[in-house]
Structure formats: C-alpha cells, structure tokens
Design an enzyme around this catalytic site. Structure first.
Site, mmCIF file in Angstrom:
data_model
loop_
_atom_site.group_PDB
_atom_site.id
_atom_site.type_symbol
_atom_site.label_atom_id
_atom_site.label_comp_id
_atom_site.label_asym_id
_atom_site.label_seq_id
_atom_site.Cartn_x
_atom_site.Cartn_y
_atom_site.Cartn_z
ATOM 1 N N GLY A 206 -8.434 56.531 -4.901
ATOM 2 C CA GLY A 206 -9.719 56.994 -5.450
ATOM 3 C C GLY A 206 -10.022 56.304 -6.767
ATOM 4 N N GLY B 76 -9.494 67.433 -6.690
ATOM 5 C CA GLY B 76 -8.120 67.487 -7.173
ATOM 6 C C GLY B 76 -7.093 67.420 -6.059
ATOM 7 N NE ARG C 99 -13.496 44.546 -22.832
ATOM 8 C CZ ARG C 99 -13.011 45.023 -23.972
ATOM 9 N NH1 ARG C 99 -12.061 45.935 -23.973
ATOM 10 N NH2 ARG C 99 -13.492 44.558 -25.131
ATOM 11 C CD GLU D 29 1.348 62.699 -5.898
ATOM 12 O OE1 GLU D 29 0.334 63.082 -5.292
ATOM 13 O OE2 GLU D 29 2.396 63.359 -5.957
ATOM 14 C CB SER E 6 -1.844 53.708 -6.361
ATOM 15 O OG SER E 6 -3.065 54.095 -5.795
ATOM 16 N NE ARG F 43 -8.821 58.037 -0.514
ATOM 17 C CZ ARG F 43 -8.460 58.404 -1.742
ATOM 18 N NH1 ARG F 43 -7.248 58.114 -2.185
ATOM 19 N NH2 ARG F 43 -9.295 59.053 -2.524
ATOM 20 C CB ILE G 244 -10.673 62.318 -11.337
ATOM 21 C CG1 ILE G 244 -10.651 62.694 -9.852
ATOM 22 C CG2 ILE G 244 -11.582 61.128 -11.607
ATOM 23 C CD1 ILE G 244 -11.942 63.346 -9.380
ATOM 24 C CG ASP G 245 -6.999 64.041 -7.870
ATOM 25 O OD1 ASP G 245 -8.211 64.253 -8.042
ATOM 26 O OD2 ASP G 245 -6.538 63.572 -6.813
ATOM 27 N N GLY H 41 -15.248 78.532 -19.379
ATOM 28 C CA GLY H 41 -15.288 79.992 -19.446
ATOM 29 C C GLY H 41 -15.426 80.669 -18.099
HETATM 30 O O1 F6P Z 1 -7.733 61.375 -5.639
HETATM 31 C C1 F6P Z 1 -9.025 61.458 -6.088
HETATM 32 C C2 F6P Z 1 -9.895 62.259 -5.148
HETATM 33 O O2 F6P Z 1 -11.192 62.284 -5.660
HETATM 34 C C3 F6P Z 1 -9.402 63.682 -4.845
HETATM 35 O O3 F6P Z 1 -9.723 64.570 -5.875
HETATM 36 C C4 F6P Z 1 -10.076 63.962 -3.550
HETATM 37 O O4 F6P Z 1 -9.358 64.928 -2.799
HETATM 38 C C5 F6P Z 1 -10.068 62.626 -2.862
HETATM 39 O O5 F6P Z 1 -9.932 61.646 -3.879
HETATM 40 C C6 F6P Z 1 -11.285 62.319 -2.035
HETATM 41 O O6 F6P Z 1 -11.083 61.097 -1.419
HETATM 42 P P1 F6P Z 1 -12.209 60.279 -0.673
HETATM 43 O O7 F6P Z 1 -13.142 59.717 -1.691
HETATM 44 O O8 F6P Z 1 -11.448 59.217 0.055
HETATM 45 O O9 F6P Z 1 -12.919 61.242 0.231
#
Ligand code: F6P
Length: 324
Positions: free
Chosen positions: A14, A173, A24, A106, A108, A75, A129-130, A188
């Site tokens: 991702g 996530g 860069r 992870e 990768s 992927r 981002i996770d 919040g």
């Molecule tokens: O690993 C980043 C992520 O955005 C996860 O939060 C999410 O589950 C997944 O990738 C979604 O993957 P894709 O863009 O292949 O649907």
C-alpha cells in the site's frame, strides 16, 4: 560508471504519504556518496520483470510534497514464491545492482528479509499508514493518515452534533487497531472497535446510550476495518436498538492513503532515506531503519519479521476515560 556501487530502490504494498520524500532522500544521498541509483517500477513485481530506470537528482525534483509513490507499487504474488525471488535476483544481477532499498509495510519487509536470506544486500524503510511494523515507533505515512482521519472526523462531528446523531466511522489498518485507537483519542470517540480487543454490539450500544444519557450532543464510534464487525451491520443494529441517538456511518477508505505528507512524515522519510544509504556506505545490510526515541536506528530485518507489533492498550483505555 561500471565500478560504481549501484543501489536499487522500490516501493511496495500500500502506498503511503512520504514515500516520495524517502525516494528523494535515498537518491540524493546515494548520489552524494558517488553511487548509481536504479529505480524499480511497480514494487517487487517490477523487480521480477526487470522494470528498471536510472534515477538522477532531477528525476526526484518536485516530489517531496506529493502523496503516493512515483515509482508506483503493487502487491506481487509472484515475488512471494521462491522462484519469483530468484528471478528478481537474476534481474538485479543483470542490471549490476549491488544493493536494494525497499520502502513498504509489513509484507514488504518480509520480502526484503527473504531477499537478504538469499544473499542480497537489503535495507528496509518502514512505509505504511497502518503502523503495524515491529521495530519502529512510527512508519512513514502514519502521521499523515492520522491527520486525514482527524480532519474527516472533525467534519463528521459538526453534522453529528447538529442532528444529535451517533456516527460510526471506519478506519483502515488491515489487522491493526493502531489508527482506530489513535483516532479515538485525537477525535474524542466514545468507543473504539479493534481487532486486538473484540467487543460485542451490545457493548457498543451501551456506550452510545450512556453518552446520550450524559447529555452529549453526538457520539463517535470508530471501527477499525479488521475489528470483525462490519461497519454497515454495526450501524444498522445500533439503529434498531433505540439508544437515544439515530445513527449514520462513514467508511473513510482509501482517502486515508492519499494526500500531501505532513511535516512530520517528510522529516521522518528524509531521515530514514539518508540513514538507509548511510547503512550501505558503512557496509551494513539486512536491516530496517526504525525510529527509537528520537533517533533513527538500524533494526535487524530478522527481528522485524519475527515479531508482531502490538497496540498499546493504555491508549485504548484512555479513549473511554477521555470521553466522559
Ligand atoms: O496496508 C495499507 C492498507 O491501506 C490497509 O490499511 C488496507 O487494509 C489495505 O492497505 C487495502 O489495500 P488495497 O488498497 O490493496 O485494497
């Protein structure tokens, strides 16, 4: 040229904001150290296919502030297999690549470790981002995603309050509740659902009803995508339960992956990019750059792939206390 040390660079899995800043930093630090740089397109899939292009200083101009990845990503199923990894190493050898820098999450880092086990000099940079990668306090891209989530939830709260509604908001996530828990604190929320700590629909309903009885004008429920309960179903069931508020739901989705990286992510990506090349200069490999305290350190890839990052449950419990 031929005897110059040549480093390849790829982004995988991702995309995450700040990946371009890391690319860069790698390219310019490598050039400053008299290395050649080869950009690998489409992540590990491009490594298997030999999709390579030379990268110079000007090729990475104007990308620092851009989300996504200019090297593109994928992927790759083929690279998971040993045969794919062998093909990739062949392509690297044909191109005269002496080392590889992998920016990704992870999965990768698993790929990077597999290559290092086959004798390739690899350095990983955590980008996801996770924030589910063991060995670094935070990965490149996580801060930007948290800011995107915060911005979205703040907007949803405006309308939730105006209509006295409960809003169910789904964060990304994968199998990690990190983004959801952090969103719970910074936005919040009344309650957060995460994969690491399953709770029932009744518990969610009780928290929403409690918020109503305490005179709140809205209730925010954050559901991590991997919590085990679908946000659509959760919203329907809470709506049927007569908890005071009527409900609405929003799935934030891939919005969380895009956008210009925050100052924090640009800085982190730049520091990690520089450090990754420094590793190769000093002959270090089989490592990932990780933020520990205030410093960027080298974390063995073997440790990264054999440990699972856990959500800090203190933060999870903080959400409830702060929602009084
Ligand atoms: O690993 C980043 C992520 O955005 C996860 O939060 C999410 O589950 C997944 O990738 C979604 O993957 P894709 O863009 O292949 O649907």
């Amino acid at each position: 040229m031929a005897d110059k040390f040549t480093v390849g660079i790829l982004t995988s899995g991702g995309d995450a904001p700040g990946m371009n800043a890391a690319i860069r930093a790698v390219v310019r630090t490598a050039l400053a150290n008299n290395m050649n740089v080869i950009g690998v397109m489409h992540g590990y899939e491009g490594l298997v296919n030999g999709e390579f292009r030379p990268l110079g200083a000007r090729d990475v101009g104007g990308i620092l502030q851009r989300g996504g990845t200019v090297l593109l990503t994928s992927r790759s199923k083929r690279f998971v297999e040993s045969a794919g990894q062998r093909d990739a190493i062949r392509k690297m050898n044909e191109a005269g690549m002496d080392a590889l820098i992998v920016i990704g999450g992870e999965g990768s880092m698993n790929g990077a470790y597999a290559l290092s086990q086959k004798g390739v000099k690899v350095i990983g940079i955590p980008g996801s981002i996770d924030n589910d990668i063991w060995g670094t306090n935070i990965a490149v891209g996580t801060d930007t995603a948290m800011n995107t989530i915060m911005d979205a939830v703040d907007k949803l709260r405006d309308t939730a309050s105006s209509h006295q509604r409960a809003f169910l908001i789904e964060t990304m996530g994968r199998n990690s509740g990190y983004l959801a828990v952090m969103a719970g604190i910074i936005c919040g929320a009344e309650i957060v659902l995460i994969p690491e700590h399953p709770i029932t629909v009744d518990e969610v309903a009780a928290a929403v009803e409690d918020a109503y009885q305490r005179g709140k004008t809205h209730a925010i429920i954050i559901n991590a995508e991997g919590s085990g309960i679908r946000t659509t179903e959760l919203a329907l069931r809470i709506d049927e339960m007569d908890v005071g508020f009527k409900t609405r739901m929003t799935i934030l989705g891939h919005i969380q992956r895009g956008g210009s990286p925050t100052a924090y992510d640009r800085l982190l990506a730049s520091r990690m990019g520089v450090k990754a090349v420094e590793a190769l200069v000093e002959g270090t490999h089989g490592m990932m750059t990780g933020l520990k305290g205030k410093g960027v350190e080298f974390i063995p890839l073997v440790d990264v792939v054999s440990n699972k990052r856990k959500v800090n449950m203190e933060y999870y419990h903080m959400v409830k206390v702060l929602s009084r």
